[in-house]
Design an enzyme around this catalytic site. Structure first.
Site, PDB file in Angstrom:
ATOM      1  N   TYR A  84       6.898  -0.981  -5.944  1.00 37.94           N
ATOM      2  CA  TYR A  84       5.766  -1.690  -5.366  1.00 37.94           C
ATOM      3  C   TYR A  84       5.960  -1.842  -3.868  1.00 37.94           C
ATOM      4  O   TYR A  84       6.848  -2.537  -3.400  1.00 37.94           O
ATOM      5  CB  TYR A  84       5.599  -3.070  -5.987  1.00 37.94           C
ATOM      6  CG  TYR A  84       5.499  -3.107  -7.493  1.00 37.94           C
ATOM      7  CD1 TYR A  84       5.069  -2.006  -8.225  1.00 37.94           C
ATOM      8  CD2 TYR A  84       5.835  -4.253  -8.188  1.00 37.94           C
ATOM      9  CE1 TYR A  84       4.981  -2.050  -9.600  1.00 37.94           C
ATOM     10  CE2 TYR A  84       5.744  -4.308  -9.570  1.00 37.94           C
ATOM     11  CZ  TYR A  84       5.322  -3.212 -10.276  1.00 37.94           C
ATOM     12  OH  TYR A  84       5.233  -3.257 -11.633  1.00 37.94           O
ATOM     13  N   GLY A  85       5.112  -1.187  -3.124  1.00 37.30           N
ATOM     14  CA  GLY A  85       5.194  -1.260  -1.673  1.00 37.30           C
ATOM     15  C   GLY A  85       6.438  -0.599  -1.117  1.00 37.30           C
ATOM     16  O   GLY A  85       6.868  -0.922  -0.020  1.00 37.30           O
TER      17      GLY A  85
END
Length: 96
Positions: free
Chosen positions: A36-37
């Protein structure tokens, strides 16, 4: 995951405030992933639970490998070296 990627209008201050409020309301499990990210979500969660670490159980997933620009490289979860690097990165001890 939506706090660091996949949705427009990322706001770290608002995300951290949301995590703080969740903990205040009794949430005890925080779940994230290094995907995530491209690791930014783990950094965000780390900042949010600073000083509150004893109040939550932190879970993180790993296995997907991405370049810094977000491009998917593939799955690497079966390699012990990758698993160690993922653990170190999520604990602030190193990078993937």
């Amino acid at each position: 995951m939506g706090m660091s990627e996949f949705h427009s209008g990322r706001d770290d201050d608002e995300a951290i405030a949301t995590i703080h409020r969740a903990i205040e309301r009794g949430v005890t499990l925080i779940d994230t992933a290094d995907m995530y990210g491209v690791g930014r979500n783990e950094e965000l969660v780390g900042r949010a639970i600073g000083g509150r670490r004893d109040k939550v159980v932190l879970a993180t997933k790993f296995g997907w490998s991405r370049k810094p620009d977000g491009t998917m490289v593939g799955v690497r979860g079966s390699r012990p070296t990758f698993a160690r690097r993922a653990r170190q990165a999520s604990s602030g001890l190193g990078s993937t």
